[in-house]
Design an enzyme around this catalytic site. Structure first.
Site, PDB file in Angstrom:
ATOM      1  N   GLY A 104       0.774  -1.244   0.000  1.00 34.09           N
ATOM      2  CA  GLY A 104       0.000   0.000   0.000  1.00 34.09           C
ATOM      3  C   GLY A 104       0.802   1.289   0.000  1.00 34.09           C
ATOM      4  N   ASP A 141      -4.860   2.070  11.016  1.00 34.68           N
ATOM      5  CA  ASP A 141      -6.255   1.821  11.354  1.00 34.68           C
ATOM      6  C   ASP A 141      -6.294   1.356  12.818  1.00 34.68           C
ATOM      7  OD1 ASP A 141      -8.998   1.367  11.037  1.00 34.68           O
ATOM      8  OD2 ASP A 141      -8.740  -0.582  10.107  1.00 34.68           O
ATOM      9  N   VAL A 165     -11.014   3.431   2.545  1.00 30.30           N
ATOM     10  CA  VAL A 165     -10.489   4.310   1.496  1.00 30.30           C
ATOM     11  C   VAL A 165      -9.674   3.524   0.473  1.00 30.30           C
ATOM     12  CG1 VAL A 165     -10.495   6.372   2.968  1.00 30.30           C
ATOM     13  CG2 VAL A 165      -8.449   4.968   2.872  1.00 30.30           C
TER      14      VAL A 165
HETATM   15  P1  5GP Z   1      -4.236  -1.845  11.085  1.00 33.10           P
HETATM   16  O1  5GP Z   1      -3.343  -2.974  11.469  1.00 33.10           O
HETATM   17  O2  5GP Z   1      -3.735  -0.506  11.540  1.00 33.10           O
HETATM   18  O3  5GP Z   1      -5.648  -2.069  11.481  1.00 33.10           O
HETATM   19  O4  5GP Z   1      -4.355  -1.863   9.523  1.00 33.10           O
HETATM   20  C1  5GP Z   1      -3.429  -1.306   8.742  1.00 33.10           C
HETATM   21  C2  5GP Z   1      -3.505  -1.889   7.358  1.00 33.10           C
HETATM   22  O5  5GP Z   1      -4.839  -2.286   7.010  1.00 33.10           O
HETATM   23  C3  5GP Z   1      -3.096  -0.844   6.362  1.00 33.10           C
HETATM   24  O6  5GP Z   1      -1.728  -0.879   6.157  1.00 33.10           O
HETATM   25  C4  5GP Z   1      -3.919  -1.244   5.157  1.00 33.10           C
HETATM   26  O7  5GP Z   1      -3.217  -2.219   4.448  1.00 33.10           O
HETATM   27  C5  5GP Z   1      -5.172  -1.844   5.730  1.00 33.10           C
HETATM   28  N1  5GP Z   1      -6.241  -0.830   5.838  1.00 33.10           N
HETATM   29  C6  5GP Z   1      -6.772  -0.293   6.954  1.00 33.10           C
HETATM   30  N2  5GP Z   1      -7.738   0.594   6.663  1.00 33.10           N
HETATM   31  C7  5GP Z   1      -7.798   0.628   5.317  1.00 33.10           C
HETATM   32  C8  5GP Z   1      -8.602   1.374   4.388  1.00 33.10           C
HETATM   33  O8  5GP Z   1      -9.460   2.192   4.725  1.00 33.10           O
HETATM   34  N3  5GP Z   1      -8.387   1.125   3.062  1.00 33.10           N
HETATM   35  C9  5GP Z   1      -7.456   0.223   2.627  1.00 33.10           C
HETATM   36  N4  5GP Z   1      -7.329   0.062   1.312  1.00 33.10           N
HETATM   37  N5  5GP Z   1      -6.685  -0.478   3.468  1.00 33.10           N
HETATM   38  C10 5GP Z   1      -6.854  -0.285   4.793  1.00 33.10           C
HETATM   39 MG    MG Z   2      -0.685  -1.558   4.589  1.00 29.18          MG
END
Ligand code: 5GP
Ligand code: MG
Length: 188
Positions: free
Chosen positions: A53, A112, A162
């Site tokens: 990403g 996130d 997003v």
């Molecule tokens: P976390 O471990 O912080 O919950 O998630 C982080 C990862 O989840 C990000 O690096 C991304 O790959 C994915 N992610 C979280 N929210 C989104 C979003 O709104 N859109 C997309 N495309 N990926 C997300």
């Molecule tokens: Mg990511």
């Protein structure tokens, strides 16, 4: 040509709601690059992008940093292919260079829940770098489950999924130049 795949793609794109146009992203990336350049003056930081990403963001960001930097990548993959965050993740790529004594700047697309970065930071710190900072293009502070915060943050985003500018939905749409919301969906 698979016209069916093309029409699915086009129909999906037509439903997206514009959140940050590329001009706005470009301006913010320029500011972040200037801040990083000032903060790391005299150092040769190792900038590690989180696959996949952060690839687009990293490519633009490093061209706004005026330092003798190096880049590398780390990969973390969540289960499945949809719109979920990585509660359980597997490491898919590790930096090829030694992190020992380096000033590491980890570059991520979005924070996130924070689980992904908690895992990544543990891996990075095990390499005994001199310092570790985090730069995230997007942040959803309202969704945080573990205390992870960015030293450099592009934009806060609402609790919606997003896509675009590197961020995918089912591995597609990373190539969209702008950032869009998919709607008020669950991203966990
Ligand atoms: P976390 O471990 O912080 O919950 O998630 C982080 C990862 O989840 C990000 O690096 C991304 O790959 C994915 N992610 C979280 N929210 C989104 C979003 O709104 N859109 C997309 N495309 N990926 C997300
Ligand atoms: Mg990511």
């Amino acid at each position: 040509m698979d016209t069916d795949k093309t029409s699915v793609y086009n129909a999906f794109v037509a439903e997206l709601k514009l959140l940050f146009p590329h001009e706005e992203i470009e301006a913010r990336v320029r500011q972040l690059g200037a801040e990083i350049t000032a903060d790391y003056r005299g150092a040769d930081p190792l900038i590690i992008g989180v696959l996949k990403g952060a690839v687009i963001f990293l490519a633009d960001l490093i061209r706004q940093i005026d330092l003798p930097l190096e880049i590398d990548f780390i990969g973390l993959s969540s289960y499945g292919d949809g719109t979920s965050s990585c509660g359980e993740a597997i490491v898919t790529a590790c930096p090829a260079v030694s992190l020992k004594g380096r000033h590491v700047l980890l570059v991520e697309d979005i924070i996130d829940t924070g689980y992904c970065l908690e895992t990544l930071l543990k891996i990075i710190k095990a390499g005994e770098p001199a310092s570790v900072k985090l730069c995230a293009l997007l942040d959803k502070p309202g969704r945080r489950q573990v205390p992870v915060s960015a030293d450099y943050s592009g934009f806060n985003v609402p609790d919606a999924f997003v896509v675009g500018y590197g961020l995918d939905c089912g591995q597609r749409y990373r190539n969209l130049p702008d950032i869009y919301t998919l709607g008020e969906s669950e991203s966990g």
